[in-house]
Write a protein that holds these residues in place. Structure first.
Motif, PDB file in Angstrom:
ATOM      1  N   GLU A 194      23.136  12.240  25.188  1.00 19.54           N
ATOM      2  CA  GLU A 194      23.959  11.111  25.374  1.00 19.54           C
ATOM      3  C   GLU A 194      25.300  11.202  25.302  1.00 19.54           C
ATOM      4  O   GLU A 194      25.855  10.083  25.505  1.00 19.54           O
ATOM      5  CB  GLU A 194      23.241   9.893  24.472  1.00 19.54           C
ATOM      6  CG  GLU A 194      21.679   9.465  24.729  1.00 19.54           C
ATOM      7  CD  GLU A 194      21.312   8.499  23.664  1.00 19.54           C
ATOM      8  OE1 GLU A 194      21.927   8.318  22.960  1.00 19.54           O
ATOM      9  OE2 GLU A 194      20.147   8.325  23.757  1.00 19.54           O
ATOM     10  N   HIS A 195      25.770  12.138  24.748  1.00 16.93           N
ATOM     11  CA  HIS A 195      27.258  12.194  24.440  1.00 16.93           C
ATOM     12  C   HIS A 195      27.895  12.865  25.804  1.00 16.93           C
ATOM     13  O   HIS A 195      27.461  13.691  26.453  1.00 16.93           O
ATOM     14  CB  HIS A 195      27.419  13.777  23.491  1.00 16.93           C
ATOM     15  CG  HIS A 195      28.820  13.576  23.086  1.00 16.93           C
ATOM     16  ND1 HIS A 195      29.957  14.421  23.817  1.00 16.93           N
ATOM     17  CD2 HIS A 195      29.517  13.242  21.829  1.00 16.93           C
ATOM     18  CE1 HIS A 195      30.700  14.507  23.235  1.00 16.93           C
ATOM     19  NE2 HIS A 195      30.832  13.606  22.048  1.00 16.93           N
ATOM     20  N   ARG A 226      23.926  11.815  19.438  1.00 13.09           N
ATOM     21  CA  ARG A 226      24.202  11.717  20.823  1.00 13.09           C
ATOM     22  C   ARG A 226      24.163  12.971  21.502  1.00 13.09           C
ATOM     23  O   ARG A 226      23.494  13.096  22.642  1.00 13.09           O
ATOM     24  CB  ARG A 226      25.367  10.971  21.062  1.00 13.09           C
ATOM     25  CG  ARG A 226      25.557   9.577  20.753  1.00 13.09           C
ATOM     26  CD  ARG A 226      26.780   8.823  21.317  1.00 13.09           C
ATOM     27  NE  ARG A 226      27.988   9.221  20.455  1.00 13.09           N
ATOM     28  CZ  ARG A 226      28.156   8.924  19.219  1.00 13.09           C
ATOM     29  NH1 ARG A 226      27.738   7.955  18.542  1.00 13.09           N
ATOM     30  NH2 ARG A 226      29.399   9.394  18.564  1.00 13.09           N
TER      31      ARG A 226
END
Length: 187
Positions: free
Chosen positions: A48-49, A43
């Motif tokens: 995307e984290h 991620r």
């Protein structure tokens, strides 16, 4: 997640991998000694984290990427507000009873929990700092930490880790000074 942290992760995965093939997320997680999962590394690498990095995540990234924790914190935009030296109670605290010691630890836990909720940064125990190259050569083993506790690791990741260990470890011939013939099997 900051672009700097994403770039750090991607750069180090490429550097730790083989030519044309970066180190996999699972391979990096295995280097993280159980502090970080392959999913979290993925991620972060994909940008995307979301959210604040937990202490274990910072430790895990430091170990997985083989970089100092301070570099991970800098890339993540974490600002230190606390001193770096360990906190030690004065010797007079040794007179406290078990119940009083538990109360003191309860207050410490409450303060740290509040710091976690607000995103304030705190120092990590030095034993969780990224290992030196010499320590890593000595202690690095083929260990994978799967979320289900199985320790499952893919063949490709195992091969990448094996190649890494072989490249970093001195050969038995180097240690003994013995020359091995090409037809002789390795020890």
């Amino acid at each position: 997640m900051t672009p700097d942290l994403q770039q750090l992760v991607m750069d180090r995965l490429i550097e730790l991998g083989t030519p044309g093939r970066p180190l996999s997320y699972r391979g990096a997680a295995a280097r993280g000694r159980g502090f970080i999962s392959h999913g979290t590394i993925g991620r972060i690498a994909r940008g995307e984290h979301a959210g604040v990095l937990e202490e274990d995540t910072v430790i895990g990234l430091s170990l997985a990427l083989g970089v100092p924790r301070a570099l991970v914190e800098e890339a993540a935009g974490i600002q230190r507000e606390r001193p770096l030296e360990p906190f030690v109670l004065p010797s007079r605290a040794n007179r406290l009873t078990r119940r009083e010691r538990a109360a003191v630890l309860g207050v410490v836990d409450a303060i740290l929990a509040a710091a976690d909720r607000t995103g304030a940064c705190r120092e990590v125990r030095p034993e969780y700092a990224a290992p030196s190259p010499a320590e890593e050569n000595r202690a690095y083993g083929l260990v994978a930490y799967a979320p289900d506790g199985s320790g499952a690791i893919s063949h490709d990741d195992a091969e990448a880790i094996r190649r890494y260990e072989e490249a970093r470890a001195p050969s038995p011939d180097h240690v003994t000074g013995r020359t091995r013939r090409s037809s002789e099997p390795p020890p």
